[in-house]
Design an enzyme around this catalytic site. Structure first.
Site, PDB file in Angstrom:
ATOM      1  N   ARG A  35       0.831  -1.174  -0.075  1.00  0.00           N
ATOM      2  CA  ARG A  35       0.089   0.068   0.092  1.00  0.00           C
ATOM      3  C   ARG A  35       1.129   1.263   0.063  1.00  0.00           C
ATOM      4  O   ARG A  35       0.381   2.250  -0.583  1.00  0.00           O
ATOM      5  CB  ARG A  35      -0.926  -0.041   1.187  1.00  0.00           C
ATOM      6  CG  ARG A  35      -2.174  -0.925   0.861  1.00  0.00           C
ATOM      7  CD  ARG A  35      -3.036  -0.999   2.051  1.00  0.00           C
ATOM      8  NE  ARG A  35      -4.389  -1.516   1.648  1.00  0.00           N
ATOM      9  CZ  ARG A  35      -5.273  -2.236   2.431  1.00  0.00           C
ATOM     10  NH1 ARG A  35      -5.084  -2.251   3.796  1.00  0.00           N
ATOM     11  NH2 ARG A  35      -6.258  -2.712   1.967  1.00  0.00           N
ATOM     12  N   LYS A 200     -16.447 -13.847   3.886  1.00  0.00           N
ATOM     13  CA  LYS A 200     -17.388 -12.971   4.208  1.00  0.00           C
ATOM     14  C   LYS A 200     -18.842 -13.229   3.320  1.00  0.00           C
ATOM     15  O   LYS A 200     -19.162 -12.524   2.600  1.00  0.00           O
ATOM     16  CB  LYS A 200     -16.950 -11.630   3.994  1.00  0.00           C
ATOM     17  CG  LYS A 200     -16.082 -11.164   4.837  1.00  0.00           C
ATOM     18  CD  LYS A 200     -15.549  -9.885   4.504  1.00  0.00           C
ATOM     19  CE  LYS A 200     -14.109  -9.327   5.012  1.00  0.00           C
ATOM     20  NZ  LYS A 200     -13.629  -8.202   4.308  1.00  0.00           N
ATOM     21  N   GLY A 358      -8.366  -8.008  -0.150  1.00  0.00           N
ATOM     22  CA  GLY A 358      -7.432  -8.041   0.646  1.00  0.00           C
ATOM     23  C   GLY A 358      -6.750  -9.278   0.876  1.00  0.00           C
ATOM     24  O   GLY A 358      -5.493  -9.555   0.555  1.00  0.00           O
ATOM     25  N   GLY A 382     -13.287  -4.100  -0.144  1.00  0.00           N
ATOM     26  CA  GLY A 382     -14.599  -3.646   0.066  1.00  0.00           C
ATOM     27  C   GLY A 382     -14.972  -2.524  -0.848  1.00  0.00           C
ATOM     28  O   GLY A 382     -16.054  -2.729  -1.371  1.00  0.00           O
TER      29      GLY A 382
END
Ligand code: ADP
Ligand code: MG
Length: 400
Positions: A35, A200, A358, A382
Site C-alpha cells: 500500500r 464474508k 485484501g 470492500g
C-alpha cells in the site's frame, strides 16, 4: 471525476493527500509494503510539481485515541526509503506540533501526520463531530487529494468531509482503480467471468444480484459455496453455512436461469475432520459431503481438483475475469490448491484479469505469484466490491 489537473499549478501550495497506508505490521515491522508503494505515484508527481505534501492515513482500528501499536511512524521510515527523500513524521494528527511541521515545509517536502483514527472525529457517525475534525485538517492545506482507494466507500472525515472543504481531486491511484472498475462494469469484453469465494458470505451475496445482470459466468468457491449447495438441497456437514441466506441464494439461482447466466458450483470438495492445518482430509463429491469418513462433522475447506480444473478451463476461455475471495483456506497448505489453480489460470489466460480483496491479493502473493502476472490487483476489496454492486461510494461522489 476531478483529477490532479483540475487543481492547477501546485507550486508552493500545501496539498493534503489522504492515502491508505494501512499496512500489516508484526512487532512494529511492516510485513507487506504494497500500500505504501501504491501511493508513491501521486506523491512523486506532487513533489515534482513543487507542492508541499501533507500525508494523512489511518492504520488498523484504534478506537479514537492514541495506541502505540497503531503508530504510522514505521510507515514514514519505509516511505522515505521508497521515495528516496526525507519524510518528516509528526506524532500527532492535529495540534501545535502538526501545525509547526506543516508550516516548516518547503516546496517538494513531505510530512506524514500520525494515525487519523487516533481522533474520534475521523470515523464518527455524528456529522458535526466529523466535520469539526475535517475542518482542523483542512486548515493545514490549500488543496486536497483523495488517494486512499481502500477507504473511498467510507463516509469518514478525511475521506468525505475534507473533500468538501478544499479544492479536491482524485489522486492517480484512485483514478487508476476507477478506470479498471469502469472497464468491468461498462463494457467488459466477453465472455466475462467472475470468481467469488472467501469467507464474508453475506457481505458478498449482495454483489451477485448486480453481477447477474452483467456477467456470462459466475464461479463460486470459498465459504459461500456451501450456502449454494444447501440451497440446492444438499447437506454440507459442518461447513460454513448462512442458513438465513438460503432463500436469497435460491432466488439468485432462478434469476441466473432466467437470464441465461451460468453459475458454476464445485463438483468436488476437500472435506476435513477439523479447522486445522494438519486435519485429516479427503475429496468427496459436492452433493455428498457427509459421505466422507468424518460424516456430518466434516467441513469443506477447499474446492476439489475436478472443480479447480473446471474453473481453470472457464477462466482460460474468458476475455475478462474479476476474482474476489480465495477458493479455500489457502493459509493452510493442505487447502490452498484450489486457490493456487485459479490464480494460475488467471496468469495464463489471454483475458484481462483483476484481483480484488485484501486476502485475495495476499493469497496470490503468498502462493508465489507476482503482481505483474495479473492485469490489475486492486488495493481495496470492500471498495471494489461496493463499486461493482452499483453502490454510491461517498468518497468518490464528493470528487464528481
Ligand atoms: P477478501 O479479503 O479477498 O475479500 P475474504 O476476507 O472474504 O476475502 O475471505 C478470505 C478468507 O476466506 C481466507 O482467510 C480463507 O481462509 C477463508 N476461506 C476460504 N474458503 C473457506 C472455507 N471453505 N471455509 C472457511 N473459510 C474459508
Ligand atoms: Mg478479507
Amino acid at each position: 471525476m476531478r483529477t490532479l489537473e483540475s487543481l492547477g499549478d501546485l507550486r508552493s501550495k500545501t496539498v493534503i493527500v489522504r492515502c491508505d497506508l494501512n499496512v500489516p505490521l508484526k512487532d512494529g515491522v511492516i510485513t507487506d509494503d504494497g500500500r505504501i508503494r501504491a501511493s508513491l505515484t501521486t506523491i512523486r508527481e506532487l513533489r515534482e510539481a513543487g507542492a508541499r505534501v501533507v500525508l494523512i492515513s489511518h492504520l488498523g482500528r484504534p478506537e479514537g485515541r492514541p495506541e502505540a501499536k497503531y503508530s504510522l511512524q514505521p510507515v514514514a521510515v519505509r516511505m522515505a526509503e521508497l521515495l528516496e527523500a526525507p519524510v518528516a513524521f509528526v506524532p500527532e494528527t492535529v495540534g501545535a506540533a502538526a501545525t509547526a511541521a506543516v508550516e516548516a515545509l518547503r516546496d517538494g517536502d513531505v510530512v506524514l501526520l500520525e494515525n487519523l483514527r487516533f481522533n474520534a472525529g475521523e470515523t464518527s457517525k455524528d456529522d458535526a463531530a466529523r466535520r469539526t475534525f475535517a475542518e482542523q485538517l483542512a486548515a493545514f492545506g490549500e488543496a486536497f487529494v483523495s488517494d486512499g482507494f481502500g477507504v473511498v466507500h467510507r463516509k469518514q472525515a478525511s475521506v468525505y468531509d475534507l473533500a468538501q472543504l478544499l479544492p479536491s481531486a482524485a489522486g492517480r491511484l484512485v483514478a487508476g482503480e476507477l478506470e479498471v472498475l469502469q472497464r468491468l462494469t461498462e463494457s467488459p469484453e466477453r465472455p466475462y467471468t467472475v470468481v467469488l469465494g472467501g469467507s464474508k458470505v453475506s457481505d458478498k451475496l449482495g454483489v451477485i444480484s448486480h453481477l447477474l445482470q452483467r456477467v456470462d459466468t459466475l464461479l463460486i468457491g470459498g465459504g459461500m459455496l456451501f450456502t449454494f449447495l444447501a440451497a440446492q438441497g444438499h447437506k454440507v456437514g459442518a461447513s460454513l453455512l448462512e442458513a438465513d441466506q438460503l432463500d436469497t441464494v435460491r432466488g439468485y439461482l432462478a434469476e441466473a436461469d432466467r437470464l441465461g447466466v451460468r453459475i458454476v458450483l464445485p463438483t468436488d470438495i476437500v472435506v476435513a475432520a477439523g479447522f486445522a492445518a494438519d486435519a485429516a482430509h479427503e475429496v468427496v463429491a459436492a452433493d455428498a459431503i457427509e459421505s466422507s469418513s468424518f460424516g456430518a462433522a466434516g467441513l469443506g475447506l477447499d474446492i476439489g481438483p475436478e472443480s479447480s480444473a473446471a474453473f481453470a478451463s472457464v477462466i482460460a476461455d474468458s476475455a475478462t475475469v474479476f476474482w474476489n475471495g480465495p477458493m479455500g483456506v489457502f493459509e493452510m497448505a493442505a487447502f490452498a490448491e484450489g486457490t493456487r489453480t485459479v490464480a494460475r489460470a488467471l496468469t495464463e489466460t489471454d483475458g484481462f484479469t483483476v484481483v480484488g480483496g485484501g486476502d485475495s491479493a495476499a493469497a496470490v502473493r503468498a502462493l508465489g505469484f507476482s503482481d505483474n502476472q495479473f492485469g490489475h490487483i486492486s488495493t481495496g476489496g470492500g471498495a471494489s466490491l461496493e463499486y461493482l454492486e452499483g453502490k454510491n461510494l461517498p468518497g468518490l461522489e464528493v470528487l464528481a
